[in-house]
Design an enzyme around this catalytic site. Structure first.
Site, PDB file in Angstrom:
ATOM      1  N   LYS A 118       0.819  -1.209   0.000  1.00  0.00           N
ATOM      2  CA  LYS A 118       0.000   0.000   0.000  1.00  0.00           C
ATOM      3  C   LYS A 118       0.853   1.261   0.000  1.00  0.00           C
ATOM      4  CE  LYS A 118      -4.194  -1.799   2.241  1.00  0.00           C
ATOM      5  NZ  LYS A 118      -5.145  -1.585   3.346  1.00  0.00           N
ATOM      6  N   LYS A 201      -8.916  -9.689 -10.519  1.00  0.00           N
ATOM      7  CA  LYS A 201      -9.744  -9.883  -9.329  1.00  0.00           C
ATOM      8  C   LYS A 201     -10.965  -8.956  -9.331  1.00  0.00           C
ATOM      9  CE  LYS A 201      -9.017  -9.585  -4.417  1.00  0.00           C
ATOM     10  NZ  LYS A 201      -8.320  -8.814  -3.437  1.00  0.00           N
ATOM     11  N   LYS A 204     -13.150  -3.294  -5.809  1.00  0.00           N
ATOM     12  CA  LYS A 204     -13.580  -1.908  -5.967  1.00  0.00           C
ATOM     13  C   LYS A 204     -12.681  -1.143  -6.915  1.00  0.00           C
ATOM     14  CE  LYS A 204     -12.969  -0.744  -1.752  1.00  0.00           C
ATOM     15  NZ  LYS A 204     -12.831  -0.101  -0.486  1.00  0.00           N
TER      16      LYS A 204
END
Ligand code: TRP
Length: 338
Positions: A118, A201, A204
């Site tokens: 991240k 995948k 969102k």
């Protein structure tokens, strides 16, 4: 039921609806564990949500916390049998997190792969210190409740290992205080991919809006997305993720919605085309999600009732967490004044 395991899990309020992967991958199992008689404690982790700047919009966070809590109730988390609460309502989470941060090595925290991923994406100027200490907050969530089992996805395995290490370290240094929890890692039998791009995948952050299904989507929209899912030119229903990822995905969804093994569904489509499969998938998903969406909307119509439920949940959570936090403070040597 004292011999039953005590389960703790959390989910972030970072979307206006949970999606199909959240539901079939995690939340449906939360409900099953409750039904099977585990003592369940479930938490909407709003403190974790604000570790990322894009999730710090106050109105958005407020709305998403309510909608997340409402969906969990609508899915069947029963606030009488389970404890369902919002993390920021129980201040002990932040308190214990601090203490755990103080027994975590800087290098140890720096080895968390989710942080590396991240922060790598955001760049160091846009990476908060809170994102760095996220795993210690997660450890605090779990350890405050003496949870024995923690259902999580494979991506959380390392955080669970850290939680166990911290529990053991604290116990060794300050005296036995915490239960060392076990991870309950879901076997990723059902991985859901993007309907429009079946090699990626379903998430969102996917590029294609048509690629995902949300629990709160209108039934018409769900059906439309499933019917326009990308498949292939083979024209035969088989379960082969390599050569027919789109069809395999549809079978996985149908399997999850009907509780059947996706491979065992193949025979039902012998001599039939993809249209028949898509119709069944759409019907099964709508049958599962429509009542949840309806109930969620009803619950959101009366936020004061929802907030009252949160208050009850917080009180029940605190009655477990506060005494644990007191033992922690005493073990560490903080002077007690009350
Ligand atoms: N980090 C978890 C996730 O992203 C969410 C979470 C926070 C959690 N605290 C937890 C999960 C405690 C299990 C137990 O999925």
């Amino acid at each position: 039921m004292s011999s039953a395991q005590r389960v703790f899990s959390g989910i972030q309020p970072t979307a206006d609806s949970f999606h199909l992967g959240n539901y079939f991958g995690a939340l449906k199992h939360w409900v099953s564990m409750q039904e099977e008689g585990s003592e369940c404690i479930y938490c909407v982790v709003d403190l974790h949500a604000i570790t990322i700047e894009a999730q710090q919009d106050p109105a958005q966070l407020h709305r998403r916390t309510l909608v997340s809590y409402a969906q969990l109730l609508a899915m069947g988390i029963d606030p009488k049998r389970s404890v369902l609460f919002v993390q920021s309502h129980v201040p002990e989470h932040s308190q214990l997190s601090w203490i755990l941060q103080c027994i975590t090595g800087f290098g140890e925290a720096g080895r968390m792969t989710q942080f590396k991923d991240k922060s790598g994406k955001e760049g160091s100027d846009h990476t908060s210190v809170g994102l760095f200490t996220y795993p210690m907050l997660m450890a605090a969530d779990i350890l405050l409740y003496n949870a024995t089992g923690v259902p999580v996805g494979e991506d959380q395995r390392q955080h669970l290992e850290l939680t166990r290490d911290l529990a053991q370290r604290f116990n060794a240094r300050f005296g036995k205080t915490f239960v060392v929890p076990e991870a309950i890692i879901r076997k990723e039998t059902a991985k859901f991919v993007d309907l429009q791009n079946p090699t990626g995948k379903m998430s969102k952050s996917a590029q294609t809006a048509g690629g995902m299904i949300n629990v709160l989507d209108e039934p018409k929209q769900i059906a439309k997305r499933i019917k326009s899912a990308v498949t292939d030119n083979e024209g035969v229903v088989r379960f082969d993720r390599e050569t027919q990822p789109g069809v395999a995905n549809l079978l996985s969804i149908l399997g999850a919605a009907t509780g059947r093994d996706p491979e065992s569904l193949v025979a039902d489509y012998d001599g039939k085309g993809y249209g028949a499969l898509k119709t069944d998938v759409a019907d099964a998903v709508v049958a599962e999600f429509e009542p949840i969406a309806t109930r969620t909307k009803e619950l959101l119509e009366d936020p004061s009732e929802l907030i009252r439920a949160m208050g009850d949940g917080a009180q029940r959570a605190r009655s477990i967490a506060a005494p644990v936090m007191e033992s922690v403070s005493a073990a560490v040597g903080f002077v007690r004044i009350g």
